[in-house]
Motif scaffolding. Structure first.
Motif, PDB file in Angstrom:
ATOM      1  N   MET A  68      83.500  60.025  58.195  1.00 26.14           N
ATOM      2  CA  MET A  68      84.472  59.477  59.144  1.00 26.14           C
ATOM      3  C   MET A  68      84.626  57.978  58.955  1.00 26.14           C
ATOM      4  SD  MET A  68      83.371  61.593  62.590  1.00 26.14           S
ATOM      5  CE  MET A  68      84.755  60.987  63.540  1.00 26.14           C
ATOM      6  N   ASP A  69      85.863  57.489  59.157  1.00 22.01           N
ATOM      7  CA  ASP A  69      86.125  56.053  59.074  1.00 22.01           C
ATOM      8  C   ASP A  69      86.643  55.473  60.387  1.00 22.01           C
ATOM      9  OD1 ASP A  69      88.644  57.219  59.080  1.00 22.01           O
ATOM     10  OD2 ASP A  69      89.488  55.767  57.672  1.00 22.01           O
ATOM     11  N   HIS A  70      86.979  56.337  61.347  1.00 23.82           N
ATOM     12  CA  HIS A  70      87.484  55.914  62.660  1.00 23.82           C
ATOM     13  C   HIS A  70      88.694  54.981  62.524  1.00 23.82           C
ATOM     14  CE1 HIS A  70      84.171  57.715  64.935  1.00 23.82           C
ATOM     15  NE2 HIS A  70      83.396  57.310  63.949  1.00 23.82           N
ATOM     16  N   GLY A  71      89.514  55.267  61.518  1.00 25.10           N
ATOM     17  CA  GLY A  71      90.670  54.417  61.259  1.00 25.10           C
ATOM     18  C   GLY A  71      91.629  54.333  62.418  1.00 25.10           C
ATOM     19  N   VAL A  81      88.080  53.572  52.488  1.00 29.93           N
ATOM     20  CA  VAL A  81      86.772  53.282  51.887  1.00 29.93           C
ATOM     21  C   VAL A  81      86.009  52.265  52.731  1.00 29.93           C
ATOM     22  CG1 VAL A  81      85.661  52.109  49.941  1.00 29.93           C
ATOM     23  CG2 VAL A  81      87.314  53.930  49.515  1.00 29.93           C
ATOM     24  N   GLU A  82      86.661  51.165  53.112  1.00 27.94           N
ATOM     25  CA  GLU A  82      85.967  50.145  53.901  1.00 27.94           C
ATOM     26  C   GLU A  82      85.619  50.671  55.286  1.00 27.94           C
ATOM     27  OE1 GLU A  82      83.964  46.909  55.145  1.00 27.94           O
ATOM     28  OE2 GLU A  82      84.495  47.496  53.107  1.00 27.94           O
ATOM     29  N   GLY A  83      86.471  51.541  55.850  1.00 28.12           N
ATOM     30  CA  GLY A  83      86.165  52.142  57.146  1.00 28.12           C
ATOM     31  C   GLY A  83      84.921  53.003  57.089  1.00 28.12           C
ATOM     32  N   VAL A  84      84.807  53.819  56.045  1.00 30.13           N
ATOM     33  CA  VAL A  84      83.607  54.653  55.871  1.00 30.13           C
ATOM     34  C   VAL A  84      82.374  53.779  55.679  1.00 30.13           C
ATOM     35  CG1 VAL A  84      82.481  56.379  54.406  1.00 30.13           C
ATOM     36  CG2 VAL A  84      84.921  56.608  54.953  1.00 30.13           C
ATOM     37  N   LEU A  85      82.500  52.737  54.863  1.00 31.53           N
ATOM     38  CA  LEU A  85      81.373  51.825  54.654  1.00 31.53           C
ATOM     39  C   LEU A  85      80.960  51.163  55.963  1.00 31.53           C
ATOM     40  CD1 LEU A  85      82.414  50.046  51.328  1.00 31.53           C
ATOM     41  CD2 LEU A  85      80.478  51.604  51.626  1.00 31.53           C
ATOM     42  N   ASP A  86      81.934  50.792  56.764  1.00 34.01           N
ATOM     43  CA  ASP A  86      81.657  50.050  57.987  1.00 34.01           C
ATOM     44  C   ASP A  86      80.768  50.827  58.944  1.00 34.01           C
ATOM     45  OD1 ASP A  86      82.016  47.789  59.736  1.00 34.01           O
ATOM     46  OD2 ASP A  86      83.370  49.027  60.919  1.00 34.01           O
ATOM     47  N   VAL A  87      80.956  52.140  59.029  1.00 33.10           N
ATOM     48  CA  VAL A  87      80.193  52.925  60.011  1.00 33.10           C
ATOM     49  C   VAL A  87      79.086  53.767  59.388  1.00 33.10           C
ATOM     50  CG1 VAL A  87      82.043  53.040  61.707  1.00 33.10           C
ATOM     51  CG2 VAL A  87      81.914  54.789  59.942  1.00 33.10           C
ATOM     52  N   ARG A 124      79.293  51.516  70.778  1.00 34.49           N
ATOM     53  CA  ARG A 124      80.730  51.770  70.948  1.00 34.49           C
ATOM     54  C   ARG A 124      81.546  50.874  70.029  1.00 34.49           C
ATOM     55  NH1 ARG A 124      84.840  55.039  71.358  1.00 34.49           N
ATOM     56  NH2 ARG A 124      86.689  53.997  72.182  1.00 34.49           N
ATOM     57  N   GLU A 125      81.182  49.598  69.951  1.00 37.74           N
ATOM     58  CA  GLU A 125      81.941  48.647  69.149  1.00 37.74           C
ATOM     59  C   GLU A 125      81.740  48.870  67.651  1.00 37.74           C
ATOM     60  OE1 GLU A 125      82.249  43.793  68.435  1.00 37.74           O
ATOM     61  OE2 GLU A 125      81.220  44.601  70.197  1.00 37.74           O
ATOM     62  N   GLY A 126      80.505  49.170  67.250  1.00 38.26           N
ATOM     63  CA  GLY A 126      80.211  49.288  65.822  1.00 38.26           C
ATOM     64  C   GLY A 126      80.404  50.674  65.244  1.00 38.26           C
ATOM     65  N   TRP A 127      80.220  51.716  66.079  1.00 45.61           N
ATOM     66  CA  TRP A 127      80.292  53.089  65.557  1.00 45.61           C
ATOM     67  C   TRP A 127      81.279  53.961  66.328  1.00 45.61           C
ATOM     68  CZ3 TRP A 127      75.972  50.060  65.505  1.00 45.61           C
ATOM     69  CH2 TRP A 127      75.358  49.876  64.263  1.00 45.61           C
ATOM     70  N   PHE A 128      81.974  53.376  67.304  1.00 40.50           N
ATOM     71  CA  PHE A 128      83.109  54.033  67.962  1.00 40.50           C
ATOM     72  C   PHE A 128      82.730  55.268  68.772  1.00 40.50           C
ATOM     73  CE2 PHE A 128      84.591  51.719  64.244  1.00 40.50           C
ATOM     74  CZ  PHE A 128      85.575  50.906  64.787  1.00 40.50           C
ATOM     75  N   PHE A 129      81.565  55.237  69.408  1.00 40.59           N
ATOM     76  CA  PHE A 129      81.226  56.319  70.329  1.00 40.59           C
ATOM     77  C   PHE A 129      80.345  55.771  71.445  1.00 40.59           C
ATOM     78  CE2 PHE A 129      77.546  56.249  67.579  1.00 40.59           C
ATOM     79  CZ  PHE A 129      76.476  56.616  68.387  1.00 40.59           C
ATOM     80  N   TRP A 130      80.441  56.419  72.601  1.00 39.61           N
ATOM     81  CA  TRP A 130      79.534  56.125  73.699  1.00 39.61           C
ATOM     82  C   TRP A 130      78.367  57.102  73.606  1.00 39.61           C
ATOM     83  CZ3 TRP A 130      79.560  51.838  76.329  1.00 39.61           C
ATOM     84  CH2 TRP A 130      80.754  51.151  76.542  1.00 39.61           C
TER      85      TRP A 130
END
Length: 513
Positions: free
Chosen positions: A160-163, A194-200, A274-280
């Motif tokens: 997942m990249d949470h784009g 690619v950068e989205g996947v790397l980010d999380v 939440r901010e870094g991985w987009f989930f609570w």
């Protein structure tokens, strides 16, 4: 396609079945199931959970310290914000040694320069200059992903990249790769993904003596987060990253690890996730008002000297009121968070070894639970100053101070036993500090004839238990780390204590029945 004919990791058709446990895998993922050197099956499988994605689950009981799997990083490279570093080992550079592409490397014979491939070298050689600043470095890792063999790239892109949830569309990276580095064959959409996947999905890649880089671990990236995780990363072998059980993991339980620091309170930890991985996070710890009994986010009620424990009523709601368990008085989430921010600001104004200021701050912080994470930080700073800093050696400290150190160590361990249990470097380092103060006190009192030989022997046995646990907790750390050095000290202390205990056990009379 039935589940019996697909790879246990991906959706590709199975090419082989394990003769030992009947797990199905494709050619690309055989060594996700078996150790490629020993041929032993790893004790996990991969499952798909609706709303979550793939997770890792134990397929038998796994003991503390046992390897769950080991893997090599698929790609390693600089973080998005990074100082200049070697394109091989990610270590420090001074600009005096350059690759043929004019980018700095640590030495001409860097053992990890294989990461900087000829293809990459040719692409970035378009750049001018020598010692690059951060704007050039953040494109290295995405470029390395884009240059992966197709089978690895396709596996990477399954994550997942949470784009759809991002405000940053990485346009600076797109321009760097497509325009500056002239790689227009890679679409804007692919570069962003690619950068989205790397980010999380990347984890910290520590480099001794240098700032950290980041790496993508192909098996670890399947694992879910828990704020009370059951696994650790062993990087004692420079060629492998081994995931081990920190506690007993029962068959059928999910294998989890921390995405962010586990000793933080809810106002810091949950928004960071939440901010870094987009989930609570809704793990058992986040769902518990007392954080599983650790009280690491709890306050103390000072109304009419009540002293009851104040906890969030609905911990999964960040704006939940806090209520006292004794008198039922309430404060708002804003008030609770403000108290934390104020104490944080005061703590940041203290020098880490200013024990007088730290003790004063601790004495003033009466509206925090004794295990609140900020209180534990103050206690940890005191623990690691008393007996360690110049002028604060054990021999010059009053016994009352060393006794306070022992108490603080035990309080810190009580929180760690819930939040960072089992095989934990935090536990190991705390146990070493506890051993240091406890052993000094019993030796001093015995030498001054204030402690009987029998009580002294009992105290030595307690000391041995402490260093045994410390050495066990610190057994999987790379050389040259502080944890490795403390373990060496602990193993030496083990041998010395065994000899001393044997001596006193021999000379002391046997108690009558």
């Amino acid at each position: 396609m039935s589940s019996e004919t697909v790879c246990f990791v991906c959706t590709n058709k199975s090419e082989e079945e394990c003769v030992d446990c009947n797990i199905q895998f494709c050619n690309n993922h055989k060594y996700f199931h078996k150790d490629e050197e020993t041929g032993v099956c790893y004790p996990y499988t991969v499952e798909f959970v609706d709303g979550v994605g793939r997770i890792i689950r134990a397929n038998r009981d796994i003991q503390p310290g046992e390897a769950i799997f080991r893997e090599r990083e698929m790609v390693v490279g600089p973080c998005r914000s990074s100082k200049p570093m070697c394109l091989g080992c990610c270590g420090k550079v001074d600009g005096t040694v350059l690759c043929s592409c004019s980018w700095p490397i640590c030495t001409a014979d860097c053992p990890q320069l294989y990461r900087h491939t000829k293809e990459e070298c040719d692409i970035i050689s378009i750049e001018d200059g020598s010692l690059r600043d951060t704007e050039h470095y953040y494109g290295i890792l995405p470029l390395r992903v884009l240059l992966l063999p197709d089978d690895k790239l396709q596996y990477f892109l399954q994550f997942m990249d949470h784009g759809e949830e991002r405000e940053d569309n990485f346009q600076d990276l797109v321009d760097l790769v497509r325009t500056r580095w002239k790689q227009a064959q890679f679409s804007e959409e692919l570069i962003r993904r690619v950068e989205g996947v790397l980010d999380v999905n990347t984890v910290e890649h520590r480099v001794i003596g240098s700032e950290s880089a980041r790496g993508f671990l192909p098996i670890t990236s399947l694992a879910s987060h828990s704020c009370a995780s059951n696994s650790i990363k062993d990087k004692s072998d420079s060629t492998w990253v081994t995931t081990r059980a920190r506690i007993i993991i029962k068959k059928g339980e999910e294998v989890t690890f921390h995405y962010t620091g586990g000793l933080k309170g809810r106002f810091m930890r949950r928004p960071a996730l939440r901010e870094g991985w987009f989930f609570w996070c809704t793990c058992p710890r986040c769902s518990s008002p007392s954080e599983l009994g650790s009280e690491i986010s709890s306050l103390r009620c000072t109304k009419n000297n009540c002293q009851g424990t104040i906890r969030p009523v609905k911990p999964l709601q960040m704006n939940s009121v806090y209520r006292c368990e004794e008198c039922s008085s309430e404060i708002s989430a804003l008030e609770a968070e403000t108290k934390e921010k104020e104490l944080t600001a005061k703590l940041e104004n203290c020098y880490r070894n200013d024990t007088v200021a730290l003790e004063q701050l601790l004495a003033e912080s009466t509206d925090f639970h004794i295990n609140h994470f900020l209180i534990l930080i103050i206690k940890w700073l005191l623990i690691t100053s008393w007996g360690r800093e110049k002028g604060l050696e054990n021999v010059v400290l009053p016994e009352e101070t060393l006794e306070r150190k022992v108490v603080f160590c035990r309080q810190y361990l009580s929180a760690l036993d819930v939040l960072d249990p089992g095989l934990s470097h935090n536990r190991g380092l705390t146990l070493w500090e506890l051993y240091s103060a406890h052993t000094f006190l019993i030796n001093k009192r015995f030498q001054e004839e204030r402690l009987s030989p029998v009580k002294f022997l009992d105290g030595l046995k307690e000391s041995l238990d402490m260093v045994n646990q410390a050495a066990w907790c610190l057994q999987f750390n790379p050389e040259n780390t502080s944890e490795y050095k403390v373990r060496q000290l602990a193993t030496t202390a083990q041998e010395n204590l065994k000899k001393t205990i044997q001596f006193f056990s021999t000379v002391l009379p046997v108690p009558s029945q």
